[in-house]
Enzyme design. Structure first.
Site, PDB file in Angstrom:
ATOM      1  N   ARG A 123      -1.350  -0.819  -8.514  1.00  0.00           N
ATOM      2  CA  ARG A 123      -2.496  -0.349  -8.204  1.00  0.00           C
ATOM      3  C   ARG A 123      -2.877   1.089  -8.197  1.00  0.00           C
ATOM      4  O   ARG A 123      -1.917   1.768  -7.293  1.00  0.00           O
ATOM      5  CB  ARG A 123      -3.165  -0.889  -6.725  1.00  0.00           C
ATOM      6  CG  ARG A 123      -4.569  -0.430  -6.277  1.00  0.00           C
ATOM      7  CD  ARG A 123      -4.840  -0.233  -4.679  1.00  0.00           C
ATOM      8  NE  ARG A 123      -4.888  -1.566  -4.340  1.00  0.00           N
ATOM      9  CZ  ARG A 123      -4.366  -1.967  -2.870  1.00  0.00           C
ATOM     10  NH1 ARG A 123      -3.801  -0.883  -2.269  1.00  0.00           N
ATOM     11  NH2 ARG A 123      -4.446  -3.167  -2.518  1.00  0.00           N
ATOM     12  N   ASP A 140       0.701  -1.214  -0.103  1.00  0.00           N
ATOM     13  CA  ASP A 140      -0.230   0.111   0.279  1.00  0.00           C
ATOM     14  C   ASP A 140       0.801   1.199  -0.023  1.00  0.00           C
ATOM     15  O   ASP A 140       2.012   1.194   0.379  1.00  0.00           O
ATOM     16  CB  ASP A 140      -0.884   0.048   1.248  1.00  0.00           C
ATOM     17  CG  ASP A 140      -1.811  -0.910   1.299  1.00  0.00           C
ATOM     18  OD1 ASP A 140      -2.236  -1.504   0.009  1.00  0.00           O
ATOM     19  OD2 ASP A 140      -2.751  -0.928   2.274  1.00  0.00           O
TER      20      ASP A 140
HETATM   21  C1  LIG Z   1      -8.640  -1.441  -3.217  1.00  0.00           C
HETATM   22  C2  LIG Z   1      -8.333  -0.042  -2.645  1.00  0.00           C
HETATM   23  C3  LIG Z   1      -6.945   0.318  -2.067  1.00  0.00           C
HETATM   24  C4  LIG Z   1      -6.562   1.381  -1.722  1.00  0.00           C
HETATM   25  N1  LIG Z   1      -5.318   1.547  -1.315  1.00  0.00           N
HETATM   26  C5  LIG Z   1      -4.990   2.783  -0.979  1.00  0.00           C
HETATM   27  C6  LIG Z   1      -3.591   3.052  -0.547  1.00  0.00           C
HETATM   28  O1  LIG Z   1      -2.760   2.050  -0.474  1.00  0.00           O
HETATM   29  N2  LIG Z   1      -3.198   4.303  -0.027  1.00  0.00           N
HETATM   30  C7  LIG Z   1      -4.069   5.254  -0.489  1.00  0.00           C
HETATM   31  O2  LIG Z   1      -3.744   6.529  -0.240  1.00  0.00           O
HETATM   32  N3  LIG Z   1      -5.328   5.136  -0.570  1.00  0.00           N
HETATM   33  C8  LIG Z   1      -5.825   4.083  -0.977  1.00  0.00           C
HETATM   34  N4  LIG Z   1      -7.288   3.752  -1.331  1.00  0.00           N
HETATM   35  C9  LIG Z   1      -8.292   4.903  -1.038  1.00  0.00           C
HETATM   36  C10 LIG Z   1      -8.167   5.698  -2.218  1.00  0.00           C
HETATM   37  O3  LIG Z   1      -7.156   6.637  -2.359  1.00  0.00           O
HETATM   38  C11 LIG Z   1      -9.376   6.856  -2.085  1.00  0.00           C
HETATM   39  O4  LIG Z   1      -9.345   7.632  -0.818  1.00  0.00           O
HETATM   40  C12 LIG Z   1     -10.901   6.144  -2.185  1.00  0.00           C
HETATM   41  O5  LIG Z   1     -10.867   5.195  -2.803  1.00  0.00           O
HETATM   42  C13 LIG Z   1     -12.034   7.025  -2.351  1.00  0.00           C
HETATM   43  O6  LIG Z   1     -11.613   7.732  -3.758  1.00  0.00           O
HETATM   44  P1  LIG Z   1     -12.627   7.090  -4.929  1.00  0.00           P
HETATM   45  O7  LIG Z   1     -11.632   6.769  -6.173  1.00  0.00           O
HETATM   46  O8  LIG Z   1     -13.433   6.091  -4.477  1.00  0.00           O
HETATM   47  O9  LIG Z   1     -13.347   8.492  -5.541  1.00  0.00           O
HETATM   48  P2  LIG Z   1     -14.011   9.750  -4.664  1.00  0.00           P
HETATM   49  O10 LIG Z   1     -14.277  10.856  -5.715  1.00  0.00           O
HETATM   50  O11 LIG Z   1     -13.403   9.806  -3.312  1.00  0.00           O
HETATM   51  O12 LIG Z   1     -15.679   8.981  -4.596  1.00  0.00           O
HETATM   52  C14 LIG Z   1     -16.288   8.590  -5.508  1.00  0.00           C
HETATM   53  C15 LIG Z   1     -17.725   8.257  -5.125  1.00  0.00           C
HETATM   54  O13 LIG Z   1     -17.443   6.792  -4.200  1.00  0.00           O
HETATM   55  C16 LIG Z   1     -18.339   6.559  -3.100  1.00  0.00           C
HETATM   56  N5  LIG Z   1     -17.253   6.658  -2.065  1.00  0.00           N
HETATM   57  C17 LIG Z   1     -15.980   6.775  -1.996  1.00  0.00           C
HETATM   58  N6  LIG Z   1     -15.533   6.724  -0.780  1.00  0.00           N
HETATM   59  C18 LIG Z   1     -16.550   6.233   0.145  1.00  0.00           C
HETATM   60  C19 LIG Z   1     -16.585   5.959   1.402  1.00  0.00           C
HETATM   61  N7  LIG Z   1     -15.742   5.970   2.201  1.00  0.00           N
HETATM   62  N8  LIG Z   1     -18.000   5.912   1.821  1.00  0.00           N
HETATM   63  C20 LIG Z   1     -18.741   5.776   1.070  1.00  0.00           C
HETATM   64  N9  LIG Z   1     -18.938   6.123  -0.326  1.00  0.00           N
HETATM   65  C21 LIG Z   1     -17.865   6.253  -0.772  1.00  0.00           C
HETATM   66  C22 LIG Z   1     -19.048   7.857  -3.044  1.00  0.00           C
HETATM   67  O14 LIG Z   1     -20.262   7.633  -3.816  1.00  0.00           O
HETATM   68  C23 LIG Z   1     -18.129   8.752  -3.775  1.00  0.00           C
HETATM   69  O15 LIG Z   1     -19.093   9.967  -4.515  1.00  0.00           O
HETATM   70  C24 LIG Z   1      -7.561   2.566  -1.898  1.00  0.00           C
HETATM   71  C25 LIG Z   1      -8.707   2.342  -2.496  1.00  0.00           C
HETATM   72  C26 LIG Z   1      -9.398   1.383  -2.848  1.00  0.00           C
HETATM   73  C27 LIG Z   1     -10.611   0.954  -3.369  1.00  0.00           C
END
Ligand SMILES: Cc1cc2nc3c(=O)[nH]c(=O)nc-3n(C[C@H](O)[C@H](O)[C@H](O)COP(=O)(O)OP(=O)(O)OC[C@H]3O[C@@H](n4cnc5c(N)ncnc54)[C@H](O)[C@@H]3O)c2cc1C
Length: 306
Positions: A183, A131
């Site tokens: 990723r 990560d």
């Molecule tokens: C498999 C995976 C691994 C990850 N690993 C890392 C990592 O190693 N390092 C790191 O910094 N980040 C990591 N993340 C987190 C990532 O960086 C984002 O903070 C997170 O995925 C929210 O971004 P988004 O792409 O969903 O878009 P956003 O623009 O934040 O969200 C888009 C839509 O998704 C939905 N959504 C998003 N988050 C939530 C929530 N918490 N609760 C409810 N609905 C939500 C909502 O409908 C929102 O409108 C990971 C995410 C995933 C999916």
């Protein structure tokens, strides 16, 4: 509305955990994002995900570990996870954080600990995803990853990059030269404007730009997002370039957009769910609240009802 930066600040105040955990509403919401406190509970959640056609990535919650003994405990925990995956036959790999293995104490310690887990995964034919954490450790994380990747194959260890960082597009080019599995996610930490794009539009534009490079690279990558626009852009790009559904996978977090997870699996896309468990759920949980501050209002409204 509570600001994202405030929630990310609170995510680093571990002392608030015990206070907050006393409230039933708060505890209830944690179970939506965290699969329990034990390996068995997480394995059970993964079994249910597998039944819907998805695969998983186990994550033992702990970060910024400050004692050597505790980092060694993390290695033992991950070896148990890898062994449990084999025993139960569930479809899962593992995700690790290098600060969990001692990156904040000594980079060599983190490397040694991570190496022990990666070696075990290699022996079992499994995969370890490193990560990405806050920008203060981006370079050290990439350096440690490159050492691991030079010793183990691309199907044994991969890394995460974040589209909110200005440096990421260059890091992608650099890491693809190795090559390695990436990723791509948007990024979950509070970062200053010097290192990260402050505007969501720039983060999203960079995400799409990186996604296109990854999909066209011929390496199997993870497209981690719940954002329907990012997912549509990925599906469109793959269709336009003749890239098969089995050439990449979507990834989402446990408890977030379960409807979309099931839909993508039904449509024949690889769908991997990141399944966190453990006692140290507080910072992870607060980062999830920061992504959707509407959840905070729900908690506050219900907190004092008991
Ligand atoms: C498999 C995976 C691994 C990850 N690993 C890392 C990592 O190693 N390092 C790191 O910094 N980040 C990591 N993340 C987190 C990532 O960086 C984002 O903070 C997170 O995925 C929210 O971004 P988004 O792409 O969903 O878009 P956003 O623009 O934040 O969200 C888009 C839509 O998704 C939905 N959504 C998003 N988050 C939530 C929530 N918490 N609760 C409810 N609905 C939500 C909502 O409908 C929102 O409108 C990971 C995410 C995933 C999916």
């Amino acid at each position: 509305m509570v600001a994202r930066s405030t929630l990310l600040y609170l995510s680093r105040q571990e002392g608030l955990k015990d206070f907050a955990a006393r409230f039933r509403t708060f505890k209830k919401l944690t179970t939506r994002f965290v699969a329990g406190e034990t390996i068995d509970e997480a394995a059970e959640a993964i079994r249910a995900i597998n039944a819907l056609g998805g695969s998983a990535s186990f994550d033992h919650l702990n970060e910024s570990v400050a004692s050597v003994a505790e980092t060694e405990g993390e290695v033992r925990e991950y070896r148990q996870i890898l062994s449990r995956i084999d025993e139960t036959g569930i479809d899962s790999n593992v995700s690790i954080k290098l600060t969990q293995f001692g990156l904040g104490i000594d980079a060599e310690l983190a490397y040694r600990n991570a190496r022990a887990v990666v070696e075990d995964a290699a022996r079992r034919g499994n995969f370890v995803r490193v990560d990405m954490e806050q920008s203060a450790v981006t370079q050290a994380t990439i350096d440690t990853f490159k050492r691991l990747r030079s010793e183990f194959g691309p199907d044994t260890v991969g890394i995460v990059l974040q589209s909110y960082l200005r440096r990421t597009y260059e890091d992608v080019q650099d890491i693809l030269k190795i090559p390695a599995r990436i990723r791509i996610c948007k990024g979950a930490y509070n970062e200053p404007a010097e290192v990260a794009f402050p505007d969501k539009k720039d983060v999203d534009d960079n995400y799409v730009r990186v996604m296109k490079v990854l999909l066209s690279s011929g390496v199997y990558h993870g497209i981690a997002t719940h954002d329907e626009r990012m997912i549509e852009a990925t599906i469109e790009h793959a269709a336009r370039e003749g890239i098969g559904k089995d050439a990449f996978e979507f990834q989402m977090l446990y408890g977030v957009r379960r409807d979309l997870q099931a839909q993508l699996a039904r449509d024949g896309y690889g769908m991997r769910v990141y399944v966190p468990y453990g006692k140290h759920w507080y910072p992870y949980f607060m980062r999830r609240l920061a992504e959707r501050p509407a959840n905070v209002w729900f908690i506050l409204k219900n907190m004092f009802k008991g």
